[in-house]
Each structure stands twice: as structure tokens, then as C-alpha cells.
Design an enzyme around this catalytic site. Sequence first.
Site, PDB file in Angstrom:
ATOM      1  N   SER A 242      41.556  41.321  38.812  1.00 51.73           N
ATOM      2  CA  SER A 242      41.167  41.858  37.555  1.00 51.73           C
ATOM      3  C   SER A 242      42.316  41.554  36.310  1.00 51.73           C
ATOM      4  CB  SER A 242      40.948  43.580  37.381  1.00 51.73           C
ATOM      5  OG  SER A 242      40.880  44.110  36.325  1.00 51.73           O
TER       6      SER A 242
ATOM      7  N   TYR B 101      44.008  51.601  40.688  1.00 52.92           N
ATOM      8  CA  TYR B 101      43.268  50.753  40.515  1.00 52.92           C
ATOM      9  C   TYR B 101      43.826  49.439  40.108  1.00 52.92           C
ATOM     10  CZ  TYR B 101      39.473  47.523  38.979  1.00 52.92           C
ATOM     11  OH  TYR B 101      38.863  46.247  38.703  1.00 52.92           O
TER      12      TYR B 101
END
Length: 252
Positions: free
Chosen positions: A139, A152
Site C-alpha cells: 500500500s 496498518y
Amino acid sequence: MNRIAFITGATSGFGRACAHRFAEAGWSLVLSGRREERLAELREALEDKVPVHTAVLDVRDDAAVKAMVEALPDEFAGVTCLINNAGLALAPQPTQQVDLADWHTMIDTNVRGLANVTHALLPTLIEQGAGTSIINLGSVAGDTPYPGSHVYGATKAFVKQFSYNLRCDLLGTGVRVTDVAPGLSETEFTLVRTGGNQDAHDALYQGTTPLSAEDIAEQIFYVATLPAHININRMDVMPVRQAWAPFAIDRD
Ligand SMILES: NC(=O)C1=CN([C@@H]2O[C@H](COP(=O)(O)OP(=O)(O)OC[C@H]3O[C@@H](n4cnc5c(N)ncnc54)[C@H](OP(=O)(O)O)[C@@H]3O)[C@@H](O)[C@H]2O)C=CC1
Ligand SMILES: O=CCS(=O)(=O)O
């Protein structure tokens, strides 16, 4: 080479879109996720086109991952592309307000889960050799910090570095490794992250043009079907209408 894609988290978002994209091109599919009904729907939608094997699988369970890979029917055993897609973000609050259980779920899924599946399939991929791929869903959060990204983003930094380190050790085997790192993409990701808050989902994506699951599936398909001598190390993909923010400064 018989082309077989093994996709984790195939029940939604990027994973499901990859299943459709690879089926369109005639690949055999091994599809997994925790939601059995969704896997059954996918199998029904795709099995007229290509051979499809589905398995309910929680990637956090290393024994289950190993057993599932070992039990693959012969027709699906020679996996040539692993798409390590299963993952999630939870609790977009400041780190200090987030339950430890949520930190653990993200680490167990995005780090341990990805490692579990990679470890189980590496011997097969190495055996298949040149032209095979491991495509890991990282990501932009793996290298751009932002409030509420906490564990995350850190798990996605792991995905990036693990992908690069794998490349080093797989040199000479022909197995390619790519960290595909998307930015804002409209899937079920924000619903999961916010505990099912549809308003939060709508607010994030409204008035702009996020990437779609199909956009990312197309990039993943591109990476997987490049000539065997080409390795894309990292693919950092954002919508045109997303960029970085300035530094935040605390003032008196
Ligand atoms: N959407 C975005 O903005 C971005 C997403 N990503 C990453 O892309 C990947 C896919 O996300 P996206 O498609 O957006 O989100 P979705 O929520 O739409 O899909 C996530 C998928 O992961 C699966 N999954 C979650 N936990 C587990 C588990 N423990 N075991 C097996 N499967 C699991 C879910 O299946 P099930 O619940 O059935 O198990 C689901 O199929 C994730 O790794 C995410 O971090 C990266 C950058 C941007
Ligand atoms: O990984 C997901 C993209 S973002 O929400 O961190 O921008």
C-alpha cells in the site's frame, strides 16, 4: 506453462476482480477467503470459463494454510502466480486509542498471513521456475505516514521490505516478486476499517475518482504476464485525484 493463479482474499475487492481478470485470460484459479458463500458465488460465475478450485481459508492459521496447499488437487498444484492479497486495516483512530486486539489482527493477517501463504507455496513456485510470480499487496501506506494508519501502514512497510528481500534470495530461480502498492481504491476496505460504517465509506470516496478493484486487477495482471525476464519490483499506483499532504506541525 500451465497458468494457475492462487489468490488469497478472493471474496471481495482486488482479489475478486483478479479472479475475473485472470479467468478472462484463461488461467486456472485457486481462490480462497473466509466467506464460503462468496467463494461459491465466484466458482459458479467462473467455472464455465476456467478450472476453479475454492477453499475456505483464514491466512492467519499457518497449519490450515499448509494443509490446504498440500491438499491441492493435481490439476491445481503447479501454482505459477501467487497473489498475496488478503489483508485489512482496522480502527482509523490515533494509535493510542486503538485496542491491542486490533493491532494483533492487522499484524496476524497482513504480516503473518502473507508469510504463511508465501512459505507454503515457495517450493512450488521455485519448482515451476521462470515466469512465475509472487505479487504482494502492499500500500502507499507502507511508505507514506498519515494519522490513523499506525499498525496498518507498518504492516505494509513489512510487505514492501519482505518483497525486496525475497527478490534477493530468489535470484537465479526465475521467480519474480512484486510489491503492488495502491492508493485510494473503492472496495470493502473502508467498511472493514470502520467496523461497517457506510457513511464513512461514502464520505471517503464521494466527490473524487478513486481507483476501482478492476483498475488494480488490471495492473496485477500486467505484472503477472510480462515476459519472464522482467521483474517490476514495486508498483505504486494512485488515482490522479490523490496526492501527498504537507507536514503537520503542532503549534502553541
Ligand atoms: N482498498 C484500498 O484502498 C487498498 C487496499 N490495499 C490492500 O489490498 C488488499 C485487498 O484489499 P481490498 O480488496 O481493498 O479490501 P476488501 O475488504 O474488499 O477485501 C479484503 C479481502 O481480504 C480477505 N481477508 C481478510 N482477512 C482475511 C483472513 N484472515 N484470511 C483470509 N482472507 C482474509 C477478505 O475475505 P474474507 O473476509 O472472506 O476472509 C477479502 O476477500 C489488502 O491487503 C489491503 O490492505 C492496499 C492499498 C489500497
Ligand atoms: O492501503 C490503503 C490505502 S490508504 O487508505 O492507506 O490510503
